[in-house]
Motif scaffolding. Structure first.
Motif, PDB file in Angstrom:
ATOM      1  N   TRP A 149      21.793  28.174  45.947  1.00  0.00           N
ATOM      2  CA  TRP A 149      22.943  28.223  46.852  1.00  0.00           C
ATOM      3  C   TRP A 149      24.246  28.414  46.087  1.00  0.00           C
ATOM      4  CZ3 TRP A 149      26.890  24.857  46.137  1.00  0.00           C
ATOM      5  CH2 TRP A 149      26.626  23.674  45.412  1.00  0.00           C
ATOM      6  N   TRP A 150      24.241  28.038  44.804  1.00  0.00           N
ATOM      7  CA  TRP A 150      25.459  28.109  44.013  1.00  0.00           C
ATOM      8  C   TRP A 150      25.517  29.345  43.111  1.00  0.00           C
ATOM      9  CZ3 TRP A 150      23.627  28.242  39.130  1.00  0.00           C
ATOM     10  CH2 TRP A 150      22.436  27.576  38.842  1.00  0.00           C
ATOM     11  N   THR A 151      24.523  30.213  43.178  1.00  0.00           N
ATOM     12  CA  THR A 151      24.467  31.345  42.252  1.00  0.00           C
ATOM     13  C   THR A 151      25.678  32.267  42.383  1.00  0.00           C
ATOM     14  OG1 THR A 151      22.056  31.301  42.195  1.00  0.00           O
ATOM     15  CG2 THR A 151      23.131  33.353  41.539  1.00  0.00           C
ATOM     16  N   VAL A 152      25.975  32.708  43.601  1.00  0.00           N
ATOM     17  CA  VAL A 152      27.092  33.642  43.795  1.00  0.00           C
ATOM     18  C   VAL A 152      28.428  33.003  43.429  1.00  0.00           C
ATOM     19  CG1 VAL A 152      28.389  34.989  45.497  1.00  0.00           C
ATOM     20  CG2 VAL A 152      25.887  35.093  45.461  1.00  0.00           C
ATOM     21  N   PRO A 153      28.734  31.765  43.872  1.00  0.00           N
ATOM     22  CA  PRO A 153      29.995  31.153  43.438  1.00  0.00           C
ATOM     23  C   PRO A 153      30.121  31.039  41.923  1.00  0.00           C
ATOM     24  CG  PRO A 153      29.100  29.941  45.299  1.00  0.00           C
ATOM     25  CD  PRO A 153      28.054  30.936  44.895  1.00  0.00           C
ATOM     26  N   VAL A 154      29.041  30.700  41.227  1.00  0.00           N
ATOM     27  CA  VAL A 154      29.101  30.588  39.772  1.00  0.00           C
ATOM     28  C   VAL A 154      29.333  31.953  39.142  1.00  0.00           C
ATOM     29  CG1 VAL A 154      27.689  30.143  37.717  1.00  0.00           C
ATOM     30  CG2 VAL A 154      27.801  28.451  39.533  1.00  0.00           C
ATOM     31  N   LEU A 155      28.700  32.987  39.674  1.00  0.00           N
ATOM     32  CA  LEU A 155      28.921  34.328  39.138  1.00  0.00           C
ATOM     33  C   LEU A 155      30.369  34.782  39.359  1.00  0.00           C
ATOM     34  CD1 LEU A 155      25.621  36.141  40.200  1.00  0.00           C
ATOM     35  CD2 LEU A 155      26.304  35.473  37.888  1.00  0.00           C
ATOM     36  N   ILE A 156      30.952  34.401  40.491  1.00  0.00           N
ATOM     37  CA  ILE A 156      32.353  34.739  40.754  1.00  0.00           C
ATOM     38  C   ILE A 156      33.265  33.995  39.768  1.00  0.00           C
ATOM     39  CG2 ILE A 156      34.231  34.503  42.426  1.00  0.00           C
ATOM     40  CD1 ILE A 156      32.156  35.012  44.624  1.00  0.00           C
ATOM     41  N   LEU A 157      32.937  32.739  39.485  1.00  0.00           N
ATOM     42  CA  LEU A 157      33.706  31.982  38.503  1.00  0.00           C
ATOM     43  C   LEU A 157      33.530  32.563  37.096  1.00  0.00           C
ATOM     44  CD1 LEU A 157      33.157  28.270  39.628  1.00  0.00           C
ATOM     45  CD2 LEU A 157      35.266  29.617  39.776  1.00  0.00           C
ATOM     46  N   ALA A 158      32.310  33.005  36.780  1.00  0.00           N
ATOM     47  CA  ALA A 158      32.068  33.623  35.472  1.00  0.00           C
ATOM     48  C   ALA A 158      32.878  34.909  35.326  1.00  0.00           C
ATOM     49  CB  ALA A 158      30.581  33.909  35.292  1.00  0.00           C
ATOM     50  N   ALA A 159      32.994  35.658  36.419  1.00  0.00           N
ATOM     51  CA  ALA A 159      33.812  36.873  36.400  1.00  0.00           C
ATOM     52  C   ALA A 159      35.284  36.533  36.175  1.00  0.00           C
ATOM     53  CB  ALA A 159      33.635  37.647  37.703  1.00  0.00           C
ATOM     54  N   LEU A 160      35.748  35.451  36.814  1.00  0.00           N
ATOM     55  CA  LEU A 160      37.140  35.021  36.627  1.00  0.00           C
ATOM     56  C   LEU A 160      37.368  34.567  35.189  1.00  0.00           C
ATOM     57  CD1 LEU A 160      39.928  34.391  37.766  1.00  0.00           C
ATOM     58  CD2 LEU A 160      39.048  32.142  38.465  1.00  0.00           C
ATOM     59  N   ARG A 161      36.386  33.855  34.625  1.00  0.00           N
ATOM     60  CA  ARG A 161      36.502  33.431  33.226  1.00  0.00           C
ATOM     61  C   ARG A 161      36.704  34.626  32.307  1.00  0.00           C
ATOM     62  NH1 ARG A 161      31.076  31.115  30.904  1.00  0.00           N
ATOM     63  NH2 ARG A 161      30.455  33.152  31.727  1.00  0.00           N
ATOM     64  N   ALA A 162      35.889  35.667  32.476  1.00  0.00           N
ATOM     65  CA  ALA A 162      36.000  36.851  31.627  1.00  0.00           C
ATOM     66  C   ALA A 162      37.352  37.528  31.809  1.00  0.00           C
ATOM     67  CB  ALA A 162      34.864  37.825  31.945  1.00  0.00           C
ATOM     68  N   ALA A 163      37.812  37.616  33.060  1.00  0.00           N
ATOM     69  CA  ALA A 163      39.093  38.264  33.330  1.00  0.00           C
ATOM     70  C   ALA A 163      40.245  37.502  32.675  1.00  0.00           C
ATOM     71  CB  ALA A 163      39.312  38.365  34.838  1.00  0.00           C
ATOM     72  N   LEU A 164      40.227  36.178  32.785  1.00  0.00           N
ATOM     73  CA  LEU A 164      41.306  35.379  32.203  1.00  0.00           C
ATOM     74  C   LEU A 164      41.258  35.413  30.684  1.00  0.00           C
ATOM     75  CD1 LEU A 164      41.243  32.260  34.574  1.00  0.00           C
ATOM     76  CD2 LEU A 164      42.932  34.105  34.521  1.00  0.00           C
ATOM     77  N   GLN A 165      40.063  35.268  30.114  1.00  0.00           N
ATOM     78  CA  GLN A 165      39.944  35.299  28.658  1.00  0.00           C
ATOM     79  C   GLN A 165      40.478  36.606  28.086  1.00  0.00           C
ATOM     80  OE1 GLN A 165      35.710  34.512  27.956  1.00  0.00           O
ATOM     81  NE2 GLN A 165      36.299  32.717  26.789  1.00  0.00           N
ATOM     82  N   GLU A 166      40.002  37.706  28.614  1.00  0.00           N
ATOM     83  CA  GLU A 166      40.326  38.995  28.010  1.00  0.00           C
ATOM     84  C   GLU A 166      41.765  39.421  28.278  1.00  0.00           C
ATOM     85  OE1 GLU A 166      37.373  42.072  28.206  1.00  0.00           O
ATOM     86  OE2 GLU A 166      35.819  40.648  28.799  1.00  0.00           O
ATOM     87  N   GLU A 167      42.228  39.256  29.504  1.00  0.00           N
ATOM     88  CA  GLU A 167      43.554  39.791  29.817  1.00  0.00           C
ATOM     89  C   GLU A 167      44.679  38.876  29.349  1.00  0.00           C
ATOM     90  OE1 GLU A 167      43.111  42.698  30.406  1.00  0.00           O
ATOM     91  OE2 GLU A 167      41.030  42.527  31.044  1.00  0.00           O
ATOM     92  N   VAL A 168      44.495  37.557  29.452  1.00  0.00           N
ATOM     93  CA  VAL A 168      45.550  36.652  29.004  1.00  0.00           C
ATOM     94  C   VAL A 168      45.628  36.621  27.479  1.00  0.00           C
ATOM     95  CG1 VAL A 168      46.331  34.252  28.951  1.00  0.00           C
ATOM     96  CG2 VAL A 168      45.473  35.234  31.084  1.00  0.00           C
ATOM     97  N   ILE A 169      44.459  36.558  26.806  1.00  0.00           N
ATOM     98  CA  ILE A 169      44.465  36.448  25.347  1.00  0.00           C
ATOM     99  C   ILE A 169      44.681  37.797  24.673  1.00  0.00           C
ATOM    100  CG2 ILE A 169      43.090  35.839  23.315  1.00  0.00           C
ATOM    101  CD1 ILE A 169      41.789  33.643  24.957  1.00  0.00           C
ATOM    102  N   VAL A 170      43.832  38.779  25.013  1.00  0.00           N
ATOM    103  CA  VAL A 170      43.853  40.062  24.295  1.00  0.00           C
ATOM    104  C   VAL A 170      45.062  40.913  24.678  1.00  0.00           C
ATOM    105  CG1 VAL A 170      42.573  42.199  23.888  1.00  0.00           C
ATOM    106  CG2 VAL A 170      41.359  40.033  24.021  1.00  0.00           C
ATOM    107  N   VAL A 171      45.543  40.771  25.896  1.00  0.00           N
ATOM    108  CA  VAL A 171      46.708  41.557  26.299  1.00  0.00           C
ATOM    109  C   VAL A 171      47.969  40.695  26.252  1.00  0.00           C
ATOM    110  CG1 VAL A 171      47.762  42.942  28.123  1.00  0.00           C
ATOM    111  CG2 VAL A 171      45.305  43.105  27.700  1.00  0.00           C
ATOM    112  N   GLY A 172      48.060  39.692  27.132  1.00  0.00           N
ATOM    113  CA  GLY A 172      49.290  38.929  27.217  1.00  0.00           C
ATOM    114  C   GLY A 172      49.686  38.242  25.924  1.00  0.00           C
TER     115      GLY A 172
END
Length: 258
Positions: A149-172
């Motif tokens: 039941w939690w698979t899709v929410p966790v995958l959405i959170l994992a996607a957010l983790r990748a977006a924040l890591q890469e764009e905030v650190i590598v770009v910002g």
């Protein structure tokens, strides 16, 4: 050496040390591991086209502990993001306003994010398919988690983790510090793009070049817009589609994604 020159030299050394530490606990370490992994893949008997790279794998055979471990991994992976923002904050001013990582322009950021999805997302899928056909991209399995039941929410959170890591650190963060070190914009964009490609090398040669192109486009957009938020939105959407949509893509096109 004058006092001003000594201070400038010390400041540069501290900035480089800070950059090294931030990247060393985040995506810089991922890049090193990916470089080693691609060497291992290229020297293996099995060709790249016959190898598999797994993302978001299960962390326990017991569902409740798998969920706990997944959430813990996502939370701790975001600590370097918080560290980068903190370091920018103590050097003066709000890091959120400085990077454009806020909700002041939600609709414009959302629109620009979707524009980047169209520019980067669709060509990225085509590049992956071409790479698979030519044999220089491994089979990427982005969502092998067992269905709960939690698979899709966790995958959405994992996607957010990748977006924040890469764009905030590598770009910002990285763009800010390299500017303070006196680097030119083109040099910064290229360096950040190569770093982005490097930590995707575990997926093969094709994803390296695809992510370098993505890094150049994202870097140019950040330079033009002065906001990291559209990049986070675009990256989050692209990864949600990749992670959550993978089972459907595998079912419809098993020869391309299997």
């Amino acid at each position: 050496m004058t006092r001003a020159a000594r201070w400038a030299h010390l400041r540069r050394r501290r900035l480089w040390t800070e950059i090294g530490l931030v990247l060393g606990v985040s995506l810089g370490a991922s890049a090193v591991y990916s470089i080693v992994q691609i060497v291992q893949r290229l020297t293996a008997e099995t060709p790249l086209s016959g190898q598999t790279a797994t993302i978001n794998g299960s962390l326990s055979d017991r569902p409740v502990f798998d969920l706990i471990y997944q959430l813990l991994a996502i939370g701790f992976d975001l600590v370097p993001v918080a560290l980068a923002l903190y370091l920018l904050a103590i050097s003066g001013g709000s890091p959120f306003r400085r990077l454009g990582f806020d909700l002041r322009r939600p609709w414009r950021d959302l629109g620009r994010g979707w524009l980047l999805v169209a520019v980067i997302g669709v060509p990225g899928i085509l590049l992956y398919v071409i790479g698979r056909q030519l044999g220089f991209t491994v089979t990427v399995v982005p969502s092998p988690l067992d269905t709960h039941w939690w698979t899709v929410p966790v995958l959405i959170l994992a996607a957010l983790r990748a977006a924040l890591q890469e764009e905030v650190i590598v770009v910002g963060y990285l763009f800010t510090r390299l500017r303070q070190l006196g680097w030119g914009e083109r040099r910064i964009i290229l360096a950040a793009a190569v770093l982005r490609g490097s930590y995707h090398l575990y997926q093969g040669i094709g994803p390296f070049f695809g992510n370098v192109v993505m890094g150049v486009v994202f870097g140019w957009c950040y330079r033009r817009w002065g906001r990291v938020m559209p990049l986070v939105v675009a990256h989050w959407i692209i990864d949600i589609v990749s992670f959550v949509g993978y089972p459907l893509a595998l079912q419809l096109f098993p020869g391309l994604f299997g």
